[in-house]
Design an enzyme around this catalytic site. Structure first.
Site, short mmCIF file in Angstrom:
data_model
loop_
_atom_site.label_atom_id
_atom_site.label_comp_id
_atom_site.label_asym_id
_atom_site.label_seq_id
_atom_site.Cartn_x
_atom_site.Cartn_y
_atom_site.Cartn_z
N HIS A 58 42.80 49.84 39.45
CA HIS A 58 44.14 49.81 40.13
C HIS A 58 44.96 50.99 40.33
CE1 HIS A 58 45.00 45.49 39.08
NE2 HIS A 58 43.60 45.42 39.35
N GLU A 94 43.54 43.42 45.92
CA GLU A 94 44.77 42.92 46.10
C GLU A 94 45.83 43.62 46.81
OE1 GLU A 94 43.89 44.08 43.00
OE2 GLU A 94 42.64 42.34 42.11
#
Length: 334
Positions: free
Chosen positions: A38, A107
Protein backbone atom coordinates in the site's frame (compact mmCIF):
# COMPACT_ATOMS: atom_id res chain seq x y z
CA UNK A 1 -3.37 -30.19 4.92
CA UNK A 2 -3.94 -26.45 4.78
CA UNK A 3 -0.83 -24.25 4.80
CA UNK A 4 -0.91 -21.51 7.43
CA UNK A 5 0.57 -18.12 6.73
CA UNK A 6 1.27 -14.86 8.51
CA UNK A 7 0.45 -11.39 7.17
CA UNK A 8 3.05 -8.64 7.18
CA UNK A 9 0.55 -5.80 7.55
CA UNK A 10 2.41 -2.80 6.20
CA UNK A 11 -0.46 -0.51 7.21
CA UNK A 12 0.08 -1.10 10.94
CA UNK A 13 3.85 -1.64 11.31
CA UNK A 14 7.05 0.10 10.32
CA UNK A 15 9.66 -1.60 8.10
CA UNK A 16 12.04 -2.69 10.88
CA UNK A 17 9.15 -4.11 12.88
CA UNK A 18 7.90 -6.00 9.82
CA UNK A 19 11.27 -7.68 9.33
CA UNK A 20 11.29 -8.72 12.99
CA UNK A 21 7.73 -10.04 12.67
CA UNK A 22 8.72 -12.11 9.62
CA UNK A 23 11.61 -13.70 11.50
CA UNK A 24 9.32 -14.43 14.45
CA UNK A 25 6.73 -15.95 12.11
CA UNK A 26 9.34 -18.27 10.61
CA UNK A 27 10.53 -19.27 14.09
CA UNK A 28 6.93 -19.91 15.16
CA UNK A 29 6.43 -22.40 12.32
CA UNK A 30 4.31 -20.51 9.81
CA UNK A 31 4.53 -21.91 6.29
CA UNK A 32 4.54 -18.61 4.44
CA UNK A 33 4.21 -14.84 4.89
CA UNK A 34 2.22 -12.46 2.71
CA UNK A 35 2.76 -8.72 2.56
CA UNK A 36 0.27 -6.01 1.76
CA UNK A 37 1.51 -3.41 -0.74
CA UNK A 38 0.00 0.00 0.00
CA UNK A 39 0.87 3.67 -0.30
CA UNK A 40 -1.64 4.60 2.44
CA UNK A 41 -2.95 2.81 5.52
CA UNK A 42 -6.69 2.18 5.58
CA UNK A 43 -7.19 4.47 8.59
CA UNK A 44 -5.08 7.18 10.22
CA UNK A 45 -5.06 5.12 13.43
CA UNK A 46 -3.02 2.39 11.68
CA UNK A 47 -0.22 4.87 11.17
CA UNK A 48 2.17 3.18 8.70
CA UNK A 49 2.74 2.30 5.07
CA UNK A 50 6.39 1.53 4.23
CA UNK A 51 7.40 0.31 0.78
CA UNK A 52 6.53 -3.37 0.58
CA UNK A 53 9.20 -4.34 -1.96
CA UNK A 54 12.10 -2.83 -0.05
CA UNK A 55 10.80 -4.46 3.12
CA UNK A 56 10.40 -7.86 1.43
CA UNK A 57 13.99 -7.67 0.19
CA UNK A 58 15.13 -7.30 3.79
CA UNK A 59 12.76 -10.09 4.88
CA UNK A 60 14.15 -12.39 2.19
CA UNK A 61 17.67 -12.06 3.59
CA UNK A 62 16.59 -12.22 7.25
CA UNK A 63 14.67 -15.49 6.80
CA UNK A 64 15.62 -18.80 5.26
CA UNK A 65 12.59 -21.08 4.97
CA UNK A 66 9.27 -19.28 5.00
CA UNK A 67 7.52 -18.64 1.69
CA UNK A 68 6.95 -15.02 0.68
CA UNK A 69 4.17 -13.39 -1.32
CA UNK A 70 2.73 -9.99 -2.19
CA UNK A 71 -0.92 -9.82 -1.16
CA UNK A 72 -1.33 -7.98 -3.45
CA UNK A 73 0.55 -5.70 -5.83
CA UNK A 74 -1.37 -3.74 -8.48
CA UNK A 75 0.74 -3.50 -11.67
CA UNK A 76 -1.69 -1.10 -13.29
CA UNK A 77 -1.15 2.53 -12.22
CA UNK A 78 1.32 3.13 -9.37
CA UNK A 79 3.63 0.44 -10.76
CA UNK A 80 4.32 -0.30 -14.41
CA UNK A 81 4.16 -4.07 -15.12
CA UNK A 82 7.74 -4.11 -16.48
CA UNK A 83 8.96 -2.73 -13.15
CA UNK A 84 6.89 -5.27 -11.19
CA UNK A 85 8.38 -8.09 -13.26
CA UNK A 86 11.90 -6.86 -12.49
CA UNK A 87 11.12 -6.52 -8.77
CA UNK A 88 9.60 -10.00 -8.62
CA UNK A 89 12.50 -11.66 -10.44
CA UNK A 90 15.00 -9.96 -8.15
CA UNK A 91 13.10 -10.93 -5.02
CA UNK A 92 12.88 -14.53 -6.20
CA UNK A 93 16.68 -14.58 -6.45
CA UNK A 94 17.19 -12.91 -3.06
CA UNK A 95 14.76 -15.33 -1.38
CA UNK A 96 16.28 -18.44 -2.98
CA UNK A 97 13.08 -19.21 -4.90
CA UNK A 98 10.58 -18.68 -2.07
CA UNK A 99 8.54 -15.88 -3.66
CA UNK A 100 5.08 -15.82 -5.23
CA UNK A 101 3.91 -12.68 -7.02
CA UNK A 102 0.37 -11.84 -5.96
CA UNK A 103 -1.37 -9.35 -8.26
CA UNK A 104 -4.62 -7.42 -8.12
CA UNK A 105 -6.49 -4.60 -9.82
CA UNK A 106 -5.86 -2.23 -6.90
CA UNK A 107 -7.75 0.34 -4.86
CA UNK A 108 -8.19 4.07 -5.33
CA UNK A 109 -6.64 4.50 -1.87
CA UNK A 110 -3.20 3.62 -3.22
CA UNK A 111 -3.33 4.24 -6.95
CA UNK A 112 -4.76 7.79 -6.91
CA UNK A 113 -1.38 9.16 -5.78
CA UNK A 114 0.03 9.09 -9.34
CA UNK A 115 -2.74 11.40 -10.55
CA UNK A 116 -4.15 9.29 -13.39
CA UNK A 117 -7.71 9.10 -12.07
CA UNK A 118 -9.66 6.01 -11.07
CA UNK A 119 -11.61 4.22 -13.82
CA UNK A 120 -14.37 1.61 -13.72
CA UNK A 121 -13.78 -1.92 -12.44
CA UNK A 122 -14.06 -3.34 -15.98
CA UNK A 123 -11.32 -1.05 -17.24
CA UNK A 124 -9.11 -1.85 -14.25
CA UNK A 125 -9.50 -5.54 -14.99
CA UNK A 126 -8.59 -4.97 -18.64
CA UNK A 127 -5.40 -3.27 -17.52
CA UNK A 128 -4.59 -6.14 -15.18
CA UNK A 129 -4.99 -8.70 -17.98
CA UNK A 130 -2.49 -6.75 -20.10
CA UNK A 131 -0.14 -6.27 -17.16
CA UNK A 132 -0.16 -9.98 -16.24
CA UNK A 133 0.50 -10.87 -19.88
CA UNK A 134 3.49 -8.52 -20.00
CA UNK A 135 4.91 -9.89 -16.76
CA UNK A 136 4.58 -13.48 -17.98
CA UNK A 137 6.33 -12.68 -21.26
CA UNK A 138 9.19 -10.95 -19.45
CA UNK A 139 9.53 -14.02 -17.21
CA UNK A 140 9.94 -16.06 -20.41
CA UNK A 141 13.24 -14.27 -21.03
CA UNK A 142 14.53 -12.35 -24.01
CA UNK A 143 13.45 -8.98 -25.33
CA UNK A 144 9.84 -7.89 -25.32
CA UNK A 145 8.18 -5.24 -27.43
CA UNK A 146 4.46 -4.95 -26.78
CA UNK A 147 1.69 -2.60 -27.88
CA UNK A 148 -1.62 -3.01 -26.10
CA UNK A 149 -4.59 -0.81 -25.40
CA UNK A 150 -3.23 0.27 -22.03
CA UNK A 151 0.51 -0.48 -21.97
CA UNK A 152 3.42 -0.20 -24.34
CA UNK A 153 6.75 -2.01 -23.89
CA UNK A 154 9.79 -1.05 -25.92
CA UNK A 155 12.59 -3.65 -26.03
CA UNK A 156 12.38 -4.63 -22.37
CA UNK A 157 14.37 -7.54 -20.94
CA UNK A 158 14.97 -8.96 -17.46
CA UNK A 159 18.72 -9.42 -17.16
CA UNK A 160 18.56 -11.31 -13.86
CA UNK A 161 16.11 -14.17 -14.02
CA UNK A 162 15.77 -16.67 -11.13
CA UNK A 163 16.40 -20.39 -11.46
CA UNK A 164 12.74 -21.01 -10.62
CA UNK A 165 10.14 -19.01 -12.49
CA UNK A 166 8.11 -16.77 -10.17
CA UNK A 167 4.61 -18.24 -9.63
CA UNK A 168 1.85 -15.69 -10.17
CA UNK A 169 -1.35 -15.35 -8.16
CA UNK A 170 -4.21 -13.00 -9.00
CA UNK A 171 -6.91 -11.69 -6.67
CA UNK A 172 -10.51 -12.49 -7.61
CA UNK A 173 -13.91 -11.52 -6.23
CA UNK A 174 -16.47 -13.04 -8.61
CA UNK A 175 -17.11 -15.14 -11.68
CA UNK A 176 -15.92 -12.52 -14.17
CA UNK A 177 -12.56 -12.05 -12.49
CA UNK A 178 -12.07 -15.82 -12.16
CA UNK A 179 -12.72 -16.35 -15.87
CA UNK A 180 -10.43 -13.46 -16.82
CA UNK A 181 -7.49 -14.21 -14.58
CA UNK A 182 -7.38 -17.99 -14.02
CA UNK A 183 -5.75 -18.59 -17.45
CA UNK A 184 -3.01 -16.10 -16.49
CA UNK A 185 -2.01 -17.37 -13.05
CA UNK A 186 -1.08 -20.44 -11.05
CA UNK A 187 -2.57 -19.23 -7.76
CA UNK A 188 -5.99 -17.88 -6.80
CA UNK A 189 -6.02 -15.09 -4.22
CA UNK A 190 -9.19 -14.26 -2.31
CA UNK A 191 -10.61 -12.78 0.88
CA UNK A 192 -14.07 -14.34 0.68
CA UNK A 193 -14.78 -17.95 1.77
CA UNK A 194 -17.20 -18.42 -1.11
CA UNK A 195 -16.91 -21.95 -2.58
CA UNK A 196 -18.08 -20.73 -5.98
CA UNK A 197 -14.83 -18.80 -6.42
CA UNK A 198 -12.72 -21.97 -6.31
CA UNK A 199 -15.13 -23.74 -8.66
CA UNK A 200 -15.14 -20.88 -11.17
CA UNK A 201 -11.37 -20.58 -10.94
CA UNK A 202 -10.66 -24.27 -11.50
CA UNK A 203 -13.12 -24.47 -14.39
CA UNK A 204 -11.62 -21.44 -16.13
CA UNK A 205 -8.09 -22.69 -15.57
CA UNK A 206 -8.90 -26.20 -16.81
CA UNK A 207 -10.38 -24.74 -19.97
CA UNK A 208 -7.29 -22.66 -20.72
CA UNK A 209 -4.12 -23.67 -22.51
CA UNK A 210 -2.03 -22.73 -19.46
CA UNK A 211 -4.08 -24.76 -17.00
CA UNK A 212 -5.12 -27.75 -19.10
CA UNK A 213 -4.09 -30.98 -17.40
CA UNK A 214 -2.47 -29.22 -14.44
CA UNK A 215 -5.23 -29.96 -11.92
CA UNK A 216 -6.54 -27.70 -9.12
CA UNK A 217 -4.25 -24.86 -8.19
CA UNK A 218 -3.16 -23.27 -4.95
CA UNK A 219 -5.74 -20.91 -3.44
CA UNK A 220 -4.66 -18.38 -0.82
CA UNK A 221 -7.09 -16.68 1.55
CA UNK A 222 -6.68 -14.23 4.41
CA UNK A 223 -8.28 -14.10 7.84
CA UNK A 224 -7.99 -11.18 10.29
CA UNK A 225 -8.06 -11.99 14.00
CA UNK A 226 -7.53 -9.96 17.15
CA UNK A 227 -5.84 -12.38 19.50
CA UNK A 228 -5.47 -11.52 23.18
CA UNK A 229 -6.35 -12.73 26.67
CA UNK A 230 -8.52 -9.66 27.30
CA UNK A 231 -11.43 -10.09 24.88
CA UNK A 232 -12.89 -6.64 25.49
CA UNK A 233 -9.54 -5.06 24.65
CA UNK A 234 -9.20 -7.30 21.59
CA UNK A 235 -12.64 -6.23 20.34
CA UNK A 236 -11.82 -2.57 20.93
CA UNK A 237 -8.54 -2.92 19.05
CA UNK A 238 -10.23 -4.67 16.11
CA UNK A 239 -12.83 -1.90 15.96
CA UNK A 240 -10.22 0.86 16.11
CA UNK A 241 -7.99 -0.59 13.39
CA UNK A 242 -10.18 -2.87 11.25
CA UNK A 243 -13.67 -1.38 11.20
CA UNK A 244 -12.93 -0.34 7.59
CA UNK A 245 -12.91 -4.00 6.49
CA UNK A 246 -16.67 -4.43 6.95
CA UNK A 247 -17.36 -2.18 3.98
CA UNK A 248 -16.74 -4.93 1.45
CA UNK A 249 -14.55 -4.97 -1.63
CA UNK A 250 -16.84 -2.99 -3.95
CA UNK A 251 -16.81 -0.08 -1.51
CA UNK A 252 -13.21 -0.36 -0.34
CA UNK A 253 -11.80 -0.33 -3.86
CA UNK A 254 -13.37 3.04 -4.60
CA UNK A 255 -12.62 5.19 -1.54
CA UNK A 256 -9.74 7.63 -2.11
CA UNK A 257 -8.25 8.19 1.35
CA UNK A 258 -8.21 7.45 5.07
CA UNK A 259 -10.81 10.13 5.83
CA UNK A 260 -13.24 8.47 3.42
CA UNK A 261 -12.71 5.10 5.08
CA UNK A 262 -13.28 6.65 8.50
CA UNK A 263 -16.52 8.25 7.28
CA UNK A 264 -17.70 5.02 5.62
CA UNK A 265 -17.11 3.09 8.86
CA UNK A 266 -18.54 5.75 11.19
CA UNK A 267 -21.61 3.69 12.08
CA UNK A 268 -19.77 0.37 12.54
CA UNK A 269 -20.10 -0.75 16.16
CA UNK A 270 -17.71 -2.87 18.21
CA UNK A 271 -20.33 -5.64 18.20
CA UNK A 272 -20.41 -5.54 14.39
CA UNK A 273 -16.66 -6.08 14.23
CA UNK A 274 -16.76 -8.84 16.85
CA UNK A 275 -19.38 -10.65 14.77
CA UNK A 276 -17.04 -10.73 11.76
CA UNK A 277 -13.54 -11.03 13.29
CA UNK A 278 -12.46 -13.60 15.93
CA UNK A 279 -11.48 -11.60 19.02
CA UNK A 280 -9.90 -12.79 22.27
CA UNK A 281 -8.12 -16.08 22.93
CA UNK A 282 -10.88 -18.48 21.88
CA UNK A 283 -9.09 -20.98 19.64
CA UNK A 284 -12.42 -22.49 18.64
CA UNK A 285 -13.57 -19.17 17.14
CA UNK A 286 -10.42 -18.96 15.01
CA UNK A 287 -10.85 -22.56 13.85
CA UNK A 288 -14.50 -21.94 12.97
CA UNK A 289 -13.58 -18.92 10.85
CA UNK A 290 -10.72 -20.78 9.20
CA UNK A 291 -12.93 -23.80 8.48
CA UNK A 292 -15.14 -21.67 6.25
CA UNK A 293 -12.12 -21.00 3.99
CA UNK A 294 -11.04 -24.64 3.92
CA UNK A 295 -14.53 -25.79 3.04
CA UNK A 296 -14.59 -23.20 0.27
CA UNK A 297 -11.55 -24.84 -1.33
CA UNK A 298 -8.71 -22.68 -0.07
CA UNK A 299 -5.41 -24.52 0.32
CA UNK A 300 -3.58 -21.72 2.16
CA UNK A 301 -4.75 -19.25 4.79
CA UNK A 302 -2.77 -16.20 5.93
CA UNK A 303 -3.67 -14.82 9.36
CA UNK A 304 -3.64 -11.11 10.17
CA UNK A 305 -3.00 -10.28 13.82
CA UNK A 306 -4.55 -6.87 14.40
CA UNK A 307 -2.33 -4.39 16.25
CA UNK A 308 1.41 -3.98 15.86
CA UNK A 309 1.98 -4.00 19.62
CA UNK A 310 0.13 -7.32 20.02
CA UNK A 311 2.27 -9.44 17.71
CA UNK A 312 4.42 -10.96 20.51
CA UNK A 313 1.34 -12.23 22.35
CA UNK A 314 0.05 -13.69 19.09
CA UNK A 315 3.35 -15.47 18.34
CA UNK A 316 3.32 -17.04 21.81
CA UNK A 317 0.00 -18.70 20.98
CA UNK A 318 0.67 -19.33 17.29
CA UNK A 319 1.91 -22.90 17.70
CA UNK A 320 -1.51 -24.00 18.95
CA UNK A 321 -3.25 -21.88 16.32
CA UNK A 322 -1.21 -23.32 13.46
CA UNK A 323 -1.75 -26.92 14.59
CA UNK A 324 -5.48 -26.36 14.98
CA UNK A 325 -5.87 -24.87 11.49
CA UNK A 326 -3.73 -27.53 9.86
CA UNK A 327 -6.00 -30.13 11.42
CA UNK A 328 -9.12 -28.73 9.76
CA UNK A 329 -8.62 -30.40 6.40
CA UNK A 330 -9.52 -33.88 7.57
CA UNK A 331 -12.91 -32.74 8.88
CA UNK A 332 -13.73 -30.01 6.39
CA UNK A 333 -15.54 -32.05 3.79
CA UNK A 334 -19.26 -31.69 3.20
Amino acid sequence: MVSVGYTLMTEQSGPRELVRHAVAAEDAGFDFAVSSDHYFPWLDEMGHSPNAWVTLGAVARATGRIGLMTYVTAPTYRYHPAVVAQQAATLQILSDNRFTLGLGSGEALNEHVVGTGWPSADLRQERLVEAATIIARLFDGGYLTYQGRHFRIDSAKLWDLPERRVPVGIAVSGRQSCELFAPLAEVMVGIDPNPELASWWDSARAGSEAGAGSGPSRKVGQLPISWGADRAAAVSRAHELFRWSLGGWKVNAELPGTAAFADAAATVRESDVADQIPCGDDLGAVVAAATAFVRAGYTDLALVQIGDERQAEFFEASGDIIRAIRGIAGSAGG
